[in-house]
Motif scaffolding. Structure first.
Motif, PDB file in Angstrom:
ATOM      1  N   LEU A  27       0.854  -1.182   0.000  1.00 44.86           N
ATOM      2  CA  LEU A  27       0.000   0.000   0.000  1.00 44.86           C
ATOM      3  C   LEU A  27       0.890   1.231   0.000  1.00 44.86           C
ATOM      4  N   THR A  28       0.644   2.115  -0.956  1.00 41.35           N
ATOM      5  CA  THR A  28       1.421   3.341  -1.052  1.00 41.35           C
ATOM      6  C   THR A  28       0.486   4.534  -1.165  1.00 41.35           C
ATOM      7  N   VAL A  29       0.998   5.672  -0.705  1.00 42.52           N
ATOM      8  CA  VAL A  29       0.303   6.941  -0.898  1.00 42.52           C
ATOM      9  C   VAL A  29       1.278   7.847  -1.623  1.00 42.52           C
ATOM     10  N   GLN A  30       0.801   8.991  -2.032  1.00 40.57           N
ATOM     11  CA  GLN A  30       1.646   9.911  -2.779  1.00 40.57           C
ATOM     12  C   GLN A  30       2.333  10.894  -1.839  1.00 40.57           C
ATOM     13  N   GLY A  31       3.596  11.103  -2.083  1.00 42.30           N
ATOM     14  CA  GLY A  31       4.362  12.141  -1.417  1.00 42.30           C
ATOM     15  C   GLY A  31       5.037  12.978  -2.486  1.00 42.30           C
ATOM     16  N   PHE A  32       5.861  13.931  -2.054  1.00 40.32           N
ATOM     17  CA  PHE A  32       6.604  14.770  -2.988  1.00 40.32           C
ATOM     18  C   PHE A  32       8.001  14.965  -2.441  1.00 40.32           C
ATOM     19  N   GLU A  33       9.001  14.835  -3.325  1.00 36.03           N
ATOM     20  CA  GLU A  33      10.398  15.001  -2.918  1.00 36.03           C
ATOM     21  C   GLU A  33      10.586  16.325  -2.193  1.00 36.03           C
ATOM     22  N   PRO A  58       6.470  14.102  -7.648  1.00 37.17           N
ATOM     23  CA  PRO A  58       5.720  13.100  -6.892  1.00 37.17           C
ATOM     24  C   PRO A  58       6.537  11.831  -6.675  1.00 37.17           C
ATOM     25  N   ILE A  59       6.341  11.208  -5.503  1.00 40.78           N
ATOM     26  CA  ILE A  59       6.993   9.942  -5.177  1.00 40.78           C
ATOM     27  C   ILE A  59       5.980   9.028  -4.497  1.00 40.78           C
ATOM     28  N   ALA A  60       6.215   7.744  -4.579  1.00 40.40           N
ATOM     29  CA  ALA A  60       5.394   6.760  -3.875  1.00 40.40           C
ATOM     30  C   ALA A  60       5.981   6.578  -2.485  1.00 40.40           C
ATOM     31  N   VAL A  61       5.113   6.618  -1.477  1.00 44.41           N
ATOM     32  CA  VAL A  61       5.534   6.421  -0.096  1.00 44.41           C
ATOM     33  C   VAL A  61       4.804   5.194   0.434  1.00 44.41           C
ATOM     34  N   GLU A  62       5.556   4.156   0.773  1.00 44.45           N
ATOM     35  CA  GLU A  62       4.932   2.944   1.302  1.00 44.45           C
ATOM     36  C   GLU A  62       4.465   3.188   2.735  1.00 44.45           C
ATOM     37  N   VAL A  63       3.264   2.696   3.036  1.00 44.08           N
ATOM     38  CA  VAL A  63       2.690   2.804   4.383  1.00 44.08           C
ATOM     39  C   VAL A  63       2.386   1.390   4.876  1.00 44.08           C
ATOM     40  N   SER A  64       2.148   1.284   6.173  1.00 40.95           N
ATOM     41  CA  SER A  64       1.986  -0.032   6.796  1.00 40.95           C
ATOM     42  C   SER A  64       0.687  -0.735   6.429  1.00 40.95           C
ATOM     43  N   GLY A  65      -0.335   0.032   6.053  1.00 44.68           N
ATOM     44  CA  GLY A  65      -1.628  -0.577   5.783  1.00 44.68           C
ATOM     45  C   GLY A  65      -2.471  -0.740   7.034  1.00 44.68           C
ATOM     46  N   ARG A  66      -2.044  -0.140   8.123  1.00 41.88           N
ATOM     47  CA  ARG A  66      -2.821  -0.163   9.369  1.00 41.88           C
ATOM     48  C   ARG A  66      -3.448   1.208   9.563  1.00 41.88           C
ATOM     49  N   GLY A  67      -4.643   1.221  10.139  1.00 45.00           N
ATOM     50  CA  GLY A  67      -5.305   2.493  10.334  1.00 45.00           C
ATOM     51  C   GLY A  67      -6.485   2.375  11.275  1.00 45.00           C
ATOM     52  N   THR A  68      -7.290   3.417  11.276  1.00 46.41           N
ATOM     53  CA  THR A  68      -8.453   3.522  12.145  1.00 46.41           C
ATOM     54  C   THR A  68      -9.671   3.827  11.289  1.00 46.41           C
ATOM     55  N   ASP A  98       0.284   5.678   9.888  1.00 46.40           N
ATOM     56  CA  ASP A  98       1.594   6.282   9.642  1.00 46.40           C
ATOM     57  C   ASP A  98       1.562   7.394   8.593  1.00 46.40           C
ATOM     58  N   ALA A  99       0.372   7.899   8.308  1.00 46.98           N
ATOM     59  CA  ALA A  99       0.210   9.068   7.440  1.00 46.98           C
ATOM     60  C   ALA A  99      -0.997   9.841   7.964  1.00 46.98           C
ATOM     61  N   PRO A 100      -0.843  10.482   9.132  1.00 46.42           N
ATOM     62  CA  PRO A 100      -1.986  11.170   9.761  1.00 46.42           C
ATOM     63  C   PRO A 100      -2.668  12.146   8.804  1.00 46.42           C
ATOM     64  N   GLY A 101      -3.986  12.096   8.823  1.00 46.22           N
ATOM     65  CA  GLY A 101      -4.776  12.955   7.953  1.00 46.22           C
ATOM     66  C   GLY A 101      -5.082  12.338   6.608  1.00 46.22           C
ATOM     67  N   VAL A 102      -4.367  11.274   6.235  1.00 43.14           N
ATOM     68  CA  VAL A 102      -4.622  10.606   4.956  1.00 43.14           C
ATOM     69  C   VAL A 102      -5.666   9.521   5.189  1.00 43.14           C
ATOM     70  N   ARG A 103      -6.747   9.611   4.437  1.00 50.82           N
ATOM     71  CA  ARG A 103      -7.843   8.650   4.553  1.00 50.82           C
ATOM     72  C   ARG A 103      -8.080   8.005   3.196  1.00 50.82           C
ATOM     73  N   ILE A 104      -8.246   6.693   3.213  1.00 49.56           N
ATOM     74  CA  ILE A 104      -8.470   5.944   1.979  1.00 49.56           C
ATOM     75  C   ILE A 104      -9.855   5.319   2.033  1.00 49.56           C
ATOM     76  N   MET A 105     -10.643   5.554   0.974  1.00 51.94           N
ATOM     77  CA  MET A 105     -11.971   4.967   0.872  1.00 51.94           C
ATOM     78  C   MET A 105     -11.873   3.644   0.124  1.00 51.94           C
ATOM     79  N   THR A 106     -12.381   2.595   0.762  1.00 50.67           N
ATOM     80  CA  THR A 106     -12.352   1.263   0.162  1.00 50.67           C
ATOM     81  C   THR A 106     -13.581   0.482   0.608  1.00 50.67           C
ATOM     82  N   ASN A 107     -13.724  -0.708   0.041  1.00 46.68           N
ATOM     83  CA  ASN A 107     -14.661  -1.663   0.609  1.00 46.68           C
ATOM     84  C   ASN A 107     -14.091  -2.111   1.948  1.00 46.68           C
ATOM     85  N   ILE A 108     -14.977  -2.432   2.872  1.00 51.48           N
ATOM     86  CA  ILE A 108     -14.574  -3.096   4.102  1.00 51.48           C
ATOM     87  C   ILE A 108     -14.990  -4.547   3.938  1.00 51.48           C
ATOM     88  N   VAL A 109     -14.047  -5.445   4.130  1.00 49.37           N
ATOM     89  CA  VAL A 109     -14.304  -6.863   3.904  1.00 49.37           C
ATOM     90  C   VAL A 109     -14.128  -7.631   5.210  1.00 49.37           C
TER      91      VAL A 109
END
Length: 143
Positions: A27-33, A58-68, A98-109
């Motif tokens: 899982l990655t989010v977008q960052g910037f150099e 723009p750069i890809a920033v890997e995140v843990s995939g854990r959230g709230t 590990d990316a406070p304020g970043v929210r991802i909309m997905t299906n919950i399974v």
């Protein structure tokens, strides 16, 4: 359109990194150099007033995939024939640890609508679909 076939995203030049990494189970989010910015969905410029400095790379920033779990809804009517067998369909907004304020909309399974609670811990899983993998979140299960 074939029934019970879920749609797949069509990556564009801005989002291609996201889908390619998802295909590889990352899982990655977008960052910037040079900027302390993380954002999702990816965009052509940083999501700050004025769009950030000219030429921000723009750069890809890997995140843990854990959230709230920040928010969710329960769809009881399919919005696409591919989801006929998936109702009730849970759609959620997960804020990344590990990316406070970043929210991802997905299906919950792997969840029952009655067990979902705002603030509960979530983790990413990847659903193979065609030649892609779709990031989705599920509640964290403790043994």
């Amino acid at each position: 359109m074939e029934l019970n076939v879920k749609p797949v995203p069509i990556p564009d030049p801005v989002s291609a990194f996201y889908w390619e990494n998802a295909k590889n189970g990352r899982l990655t989010v977008q960052g910037f150099e040079g900027l302390d910015i993380r954002q999702h969905p990816p965009g052509p410029t940083p999501e700050i007033p004025g769009g950030g400095p000219a030429g921000a790379v723009p750069i890809a920033v890997e995140v843990s995939g854990r959230g709230t779990l920040y928010s969710f809804t329960v769809l009881r009517q399919p919005f696409h024939p591919g989801f006929l067998d998936a109702v009730p369909l849970l759609i959620g907004l997960t804020e990344l640890d590990d990316a406070p304020g970043v929210r991802i909309m997905t299906n919950i399974v792997e969840a029952d609508p009655d067990e979902l609670v705002i603030g509960m811990p979530m983790e990413v899983v990847f659903e193979p679909r065609a030649d892609m993998a779709i990031p989705q979140f599920r509640p964290v299960r403790t043994p």
